[in-house]
Design a protein around this motif. Structure first.
Motif, PDB file in Angstrom:
ATOM      1  N   MET A   1      33.393 -42.397  22.177  1.00  0.00           N
ATOM      2  CA  MET A   1      33.941 -41.108  22.556  1.00  0.00           C
ATOM      3  C   MET A   1      33.023 -40.013  22.036  1.00  0.00           C
ATOM      4  SD  MET A   1      36.872 -40.048  23.890  1.00  0.00           S
ATOM      5  CE  MET A   1      37.484 -38.478  24.279  1.00  0.00           C
ATOM      6  N   PHE A   2      32.716 -39.075  22.871  1.00  0.00           N
ATOM      7  CA  PHE A   2      31.854 -37.940  22.539  1.00  0.00           C
ATOM      8  C   PHE A   2      32.586 -37.012  21.578  1.00  0.00           C
ATOM      9  CE2 PHE A   2      30.301 -33.660  23.938  1.00  0.00           C
ATOM     10  CZ  PHE A   2      29.037 -33.771  23.388  1.00  0.00           C
ATOM     11  N   ASP A   3      31.995 -36.688  20.450  1.00  0.00           N
ATOM     12  CA  ASP A   3      32.607 -35.815  19.444  1.00  0.00           C
ATOM     13  C   ASP A   3      32.231 -34.376  19.755  1.00  0.00           C
ATOM     14  OD1 ASP A   3      33.510 -34.453  17.211  1.00  0.00           O
ATOM     15  OD2 ASP A   3      32.818 -35.978  15.804  1.00  0.00           O
ATOM     16  N   ILE A   4      33.099 -33.690  20.494  1.00  0.00           N
ATOM     17  CA  ILE A   4      32.821 -32.323  20.936  1.00  0.00           C
ATOM     18  C   ILE A   4      32.723 -31.370  19.745  1.00  0.00           C
ATOM     19  CG2 ILE A   4      33.719 -30.372  22.267  1.00  0.00           C
ATOM     20  CD1 ILE A   4      34.884 -32.443  24.217  1.00  0.00           C
ATOM     21  N   ALA A   5      33.592 -31.546  18.750  1.00  0.00           N
ATOM     22  CA  ALA A   5      33.568 -30.662  17.582  1.00  0.00           C
ATOM     23  C   ALA A   5      32.250 -30.785  16.829  1.00  0.00           C
ATOM     24  CB  ALA A   5      34.750 -30.962  16.667  1.00  0.00           C
TER      25      ALA A   5
ATOM     26  N   THR B   1      23.827 -25.529  26.455  1.00  0.00           N
ATOM     27  CA  THR B   1      24.605 -26.083  27.558  1.00  0.00           C
ATOM     28  C   THR B   1      25.174 -27.441  27.176  1.00  0.00           C
ATOM     29  OG1 THR B   1      22.709 -27.234  28.514  1.00  0.00           O
ATOM     30  CG2 THR B   1      23.112 -24.989  29.287  1.00  0.00           C
ATOM     31  N   SER B   2      26.223 -27.863  27.914  1.00  0.00           N
ATOM     32  CA  SER B   2      26.802 -29.192  27.756  1.00  0.00           C
ATOM     33  C   SER B   2      27.379 -29.616  29.088  1.00  0.00           C
ATOM     34  CB  SER B   2      27.915 -29.193  26.709  1.00  0.00           C
ATOM     35  OG  SER B   2      28.561 -30.450  26.706  1.00  0.00           O
ATOM     36  N   SER B   3      27.434 -30.917  29.322  1.00  0.00           N
ATOM     37  CA  SER B   3      28.050 -31.409  30.552  1.00  0.00           C
ATOM     38  C   SER B   3      29.135 -32.427  30.261  1.00  0.00           C
ATOM     39  CB  SER B   3      26.982 -32.035  31.453  1.00  0.00           C
ATOM     40  OG  SER B   3      26.396 -33.134  30.792  1.00  0.00           O
ATOM     41  N   ARG B   4      29.589 -32.488  29.022  1.00  0.00           N
ATOM     42  CA  ARG B   4      30.584 -33.486  28.643  1.00  0.00           C
ATOM     43  C   ARG B   4      31.812 -32.790  28.078  1.00  0.00           C
ATOM     44  NH1 ARG B   4      27.617 -38.094  25.344  1.00  0.00           N
ATOM     45  NH2 ARG B   4      28.955 -39.481  26.504  1.00  0.00           N
ATOM     46  N   GLY B   5      32.972 -33.289  28.450  1.00  0.00           N
ATOM     47  CA  GLY B   5      34.221 -32.775  27.910  1.00  0.00           C
ATOM     48  C   GLY B   5      34.934 -31.836  28.870  1.00  0.00           C
ATOM     49  N   THR B   6      36.197 -31.574  28.573  1.00  0.00           N
ATOM     50  CA  THR B   6      36.972 -30.660  29.406  1.00  0.00           C
ATOM     51  C   THR B   6      36.677 -29.228  28.995  1.00  0.00           C
ATOM     52  OG1 THR B   6      38.861 -30.672  27.904  1.00  0.00           O
ATOM     53  CG2 THR B   6      38.836 -32.356  29.648  1.00  0.00           C
ATOM     54  N   PRO B   7      36.837 -28.280  29.914  1.00  0.00           N
ATOM     55  CA  PRO B   7      36.549 -26.884  29.571  1.00  0.00           C
ATOM     56  C   PRO B   7      37.306 -26.398  28.335  1.00  0.00           C
ATOM     57  CG  PRO B   7      36.842 -27.086  31.931  1.00  0.00           C
ATOM     58  CD  PRO B   7      37.202 -28.419  31.328  1.00  0.00           C
ATOM     59  N   SER B   8      38.615 -26.671  28.262  1.00  0.00           N
ATOM     60  CA  SER B   8      39.382 -26.151  27.125  1.00  0.00           C
ATOM     61  C   SER B   8      38.909 -26.742  25.805  1.00  0.00           C
ATOM     62  CB  SER B   8      40.869 -26.406  27.329  1.00  0.00           C
ATOM     63  OG  SER B   8      41.134 -27.778  27.438  1.00  0.00           O
ATOM     64  N   LYS B   9      38.588 -28.030  25.778  1.00  0.00           N
ATOM     65  CA  LYS B   9      38.114 -28.647  24.531  1.00  0.00           C
ATOM     66  C   LYS B   9      36.755 -28.094  24.116  1.00  0.00           C
ATOM     67  CE  LYS B   9      40.681 -32.949  24.754  1.00  0.00           C
ATOM     68  NZ  LYS B   9      40.612 -34.408  24.819  1.00  0.00           N
TER      69      LYS B   9
END
Length: 79
Positions: free
Chosen positions: A1-5, A22-30
């Protein structure tokens, strides 16, 4: 799982004042919340109906055309 934080903290640490990333992974709200929590400022958020791959193959095109499928986001490090 990608650690967005963790990604957002790394961006905030390495980003020059006034710089962007920039990023292309994860939901906008997260992604937005992770960047804010890491101390970055959200400058712009835009949803787009473009899609890079057929992520919803069973939904008819006329319905998909009403749903945002990608987004762009500009976050900056405060000066």
């Amino acid at each position: 799982m990608f650690d967005i934080a963790a990604w957002a903290r790394t961006v905030a640490r390495l980003l020059a004042p006034g710089g962007g990333s920039t990023s292309s992974r994860g939901t906008p709200s997260k992604i937005i919340m992770a960047l804010i929590n890491a101390g970055l400022r959200i400058e712009r958020f835009t949803e787009h109906r473009d899609e890079y791959f057929n992520s919803m193959p069973r939904i008819p095109e006329e319905q998909k055309s009403k749903i945002p499928r990608t987004f762009s986001l500009l976050a900056s490090r405060p000066l």
